[in-house]
Design a protein around this motif. Structure first.
Motif, PDB file in Angstrom:
ATOM      1  N   GLU A  29      -6.740   1.007  -5.075  1.00  0.00           N
ATOM      2  CA  GLU A  29      -7.227   1.903  -4.011  1.00  0.00           C
ATOM      3  C   GLU A  29      -8.522   1.431  -3.368  1.00  0.00           C
ATOM      4  O   GLU A  29      -8.752   1.686  -2.191  1.00  0.00           O
ATOM      5  CB  GLU A  29      -7.395   3.314  -4.557  1.00  0.00           C
ATOM      6  CG  GLU A  29      -6.075   3.996  -4.828  1.00  0.00           C
ATOM      7  CD  GLU A  29      -6.253   5.448  -5.221  1.00  0.00           C
ATOM      8  OE1 GLU A  29      -7.309   6.034  -4.905  1.00  0.00           O
ATOM      9  OE2 GLU A  29      -5.329   5.980  -5.842  1.00  0.00           O
ATOM     10  N   THR A  78      -7.550  -1.059  -0.617  1.00  0.00           N
ATOM     11  CA  THR A  78      -6.512  -0.666   0.337  1.00  0.00           C
ATOM     12  C   THR A  78      -6.999  -0.739   1.785  1.00  0.00           C
ATOM     13  O   THR A  78      -6.422  -1.452   2.601  1.00  0.00           O
ATOM     14  CB  THR A  78      -6.001   0.748   0.029  1.00  0.00           C
ATOM     15  OG1 THR A  78      -5.435   0.749  -1.281  1.00  0.00           O
ATOM     16  CG2 THR A  78      -4.965   1.194   1.022  1.00  0.00           C
ATOM     17  N   ARG A  85      -2.214  -4.966 -12.652  1.00  0.00           N
ATOM     18  CA  ARG A  85      -0.960  -4.250 -12.870  1.00  0.00           C
ATOM     19  C   ARG A  85      -0.241  -4.773 -14.114  1.00  0.00           C
ATOM     20  O   ARG A  85       0.374  -4.019 -14.840  1.00  0.00           O
ATOM     21  CB  ARG A  85      -0.056  -4.349 -11.655  1.00  0.00           C
ATOM     22  CG  ARG A  85      -0.585  -3.547 -10.474  1.00  0.00           C
ATOM     23  CD  ARG A  85       0.385  -3.476  -9.344  1.00  0.00           C
ATOM     24  NE  ARG A  85       1.666  -2.878  -9.675  1.00  0.00           N
ATOM     25  CZ  ARG A  85       1.898  -1.563  -9.814  1.00  0.00           C
ATOM     26  NH1 ARG A  85       0.907  -0.718  -9.690  1.00  0.00           N
ATOM     27  NH2 ARG A  85       3.099  -1.130 -10.056  1.00  0.00           N
ATOM     28  N   VAL A 130       0.839  -1.206   0.000  1.00  0.00           N
ATOM     29  CA  VAL A 130       0.000   0.000   0.000  1.00  0.00           C
ATOM     30  C   VAL A 130       0.871   1.252   0.000  1.00  0.00           C
ATOM     31  O   VAL A 130       0.607   2.210  -0.736  1.00  0.00           O
ATOM     32  CB  VAL A 130      -0.966  -0.019   1.210  1.00  0.00           C
ATOM     33  CG1 VAL A 130      -1.607   1.332   1.425  1.00  0.00           C
ATOM     34  CG2 VAL A 130      -2.029  -1.083   1.015  1.00  0.00           C
ATOM     35  N   LYS A 131       1.914   1.257   0.804  1.00  0.00           N
ATOM     36  CA  LYS A 131       2.796   2.427   0.897  1.00  0.00           C
ATOM     37  C   LYS A 131       3.491   2.716  -0.428  1.00  0.00           C
ATOM     38  O   LYS A 131       3.713   3.868  -0.780  1.00  0.00           O
ATOM     39  CB  LYS A 131       3.828   2.200   2.012  1.00  0.00           C
ATOM     40  CG  LYS A 131       4.786   3.327   2.218  1.00  0.00           C
ATOM     41  CD  LYS A 131       4.104   4.532   2.802  1.00  0.00           C
ATOM     42  CE  LYS A 131       5.150   5.588   3.126  1.00  0.00           C
ATOM     43  NZ  LYS A 131       4.549   6.843   3.451  1.00  0.00           N
ATOM     44  N   ARG A 132       3.817   1.671  -1.178  1.00  0.00           N
ATOM     45  CA  ARG A 132       4.487   1.849  -2.465  1.00  0.00           C
ATOM     46  C   ARG A 132       3.495   2.146  -3.583  1.00  0.00           C
ATOM     47  O   ARG A 132       3.886   2.196  -4.745  1.00  0.00           O
ATOM     48  CB  ARG A 132       5.300   0.613  -2.798  1.00  0.00           C
ATOM     49  CG  ARG A 132       6.446   0.408  -1.787  1.00  0.00           C
ATOM     50  CD  ARG A 132       7.298  -0.743  -2.134  1.00  0.00           C
ATOM     51  NE  ARG A 132       8.055  -0.393  -3.343  1.00  0.00           N
ATOM     52  CZ  ARG A 132       8.741  -1.256  -4.042  1.00  0.00           C
ATOM     53  NH1 ARG A 132       8.778  -2.524  -3.669  1.00  0.00           N
ATOM     54  NH2 ARG A 132       9.406  -0.884  -5.108  1.00  0.00           N
ATOM     55  N   HIS A 133       2.230   2.319  -3.241  1.00  0.00           N
ATOM     56  CA  HIS A 133       1.156   2.638  -4.195  1.00  0.00           C
ATOM     57  C   HIS A 133       1.044   1.588  -5.297  1.00  0.00           C
ATOM     58  O   HIS A 133       0.813   1.899  -6.448  1.00  0.00           O
ATOM     59  CB  HIS A 133       1.360   4.032  -4.802  1.00  0.00           C
ATOM     60  CG  HIS A 133       1.473   5.111  -3.789  1.00  0.00           C
ATOM     61  ND1 HIS A 133       0.381   5.546  -3.068  1.00  0.00           N
ATOM     62  CD2 HIS A 133       2.538   5.825  -3.354  1.00  0.00           C
ATOM     63  CE1 HIS A 133       0.774   6.490  -2.228  1.00  0.00           C
ATOM     64  NE2 HIS A 133       2.076   6.680  -2.382  1.00  0.00           N
ATOM     65  N   GLN A 134       1.194   0.341  -4.917  1.00  0.00           N
ATOM     66  CA  GLN A 134       1.081  -0.759  -5.865  1.00  0.00           C
ATOM     67  C   GLN A 134      -0.172  -1.597  -5.603  1.00  0.00           C
ATOM     68  O   GLN A 134      -0.236  -2.738  -6.030  1.00  0.00           O
ATOM     69  CB  GLN A 134       2.323  -1.649  -5.783  1.00  0.00           C
ATOM     70  CG  GLN A 134       3.577  -0.952  -6.181  1.00  0.00           C
ATOM     71  CD  GLN A 134       4.792  -1.858  -6.041  1.00  0.00           C
ATOM     72  OE1 GLN A 134       4.755  -2.878  -5.376  1.00  0.00           O
ATOM     73  NE2 GLN A 134       5.872  -1.460  -6.682  1.00  0.00           N
TER      74      GLN A 134
END
Length: 127
Positions: free
Chosen positions: A44, A47, A124, A37-41
């Motif tokens: 949303e 999350t 992704r 989540v922190k790496r925006h991978q």
């Protein structure tokens, strides 16, 4: 099995080790989710539910490790060696049912988290 002399202590030792491994795994799951989540991978829309589900998973493991397992072992422990074993103590079946319900919840939660991670990876790769 409850009639055996060392059953309660052996069960406590076995479940204690197993629960500590589960505790480590649940902490790794939470750390992994937070890292992704922190790496925006991470998608949303998943999350917040993923973080909440992994925290609940860790909380359930904590309940198993530090509440249910010691209580079930204490119920099964024979403190007077001169008194014969009475069989299954009162309340043991309810505690075991609660333990297995939590295990099923952990299994379901883990499956949901894995499916979200898989779908996220597929999205992704597609984009």
């Amino acid at each position: 099995m409850m009639q055996a002399a060392g059953f309660a202590s052996a069960g406590y030792l076995l479940f204690g080790m197993f629960n500590r491994i589960e505790l480590l795994c649940a902490a790794l799951v939470l750390t992994g989710i937070l890292t992704v989540v922190k790496r925006h991978q991470f998608n949303e829309k998943w999350t917040v539910p993923a973080i909440i589900l992994s925290v609940i998973l860790l909380f359930v493991v904590l309940i198993d490790t530090y509440s249910l397992t010691p209580q079930m072992s204490a119920l099964a422990m024979q403190l007077n060696i001169f008194e014969p074993v009475q069989g299954i103590p009162t309340g043991m079946n309810q505690m075991q049912q609660g333990y297995w319900m939590l295990e099923l919840f952990k299994l379901g939660s883990s499956g949901i988290l894995l499916s979200w991670m898989y779908r996220n990876q597929q999205q992704r790769l597609a984009s």
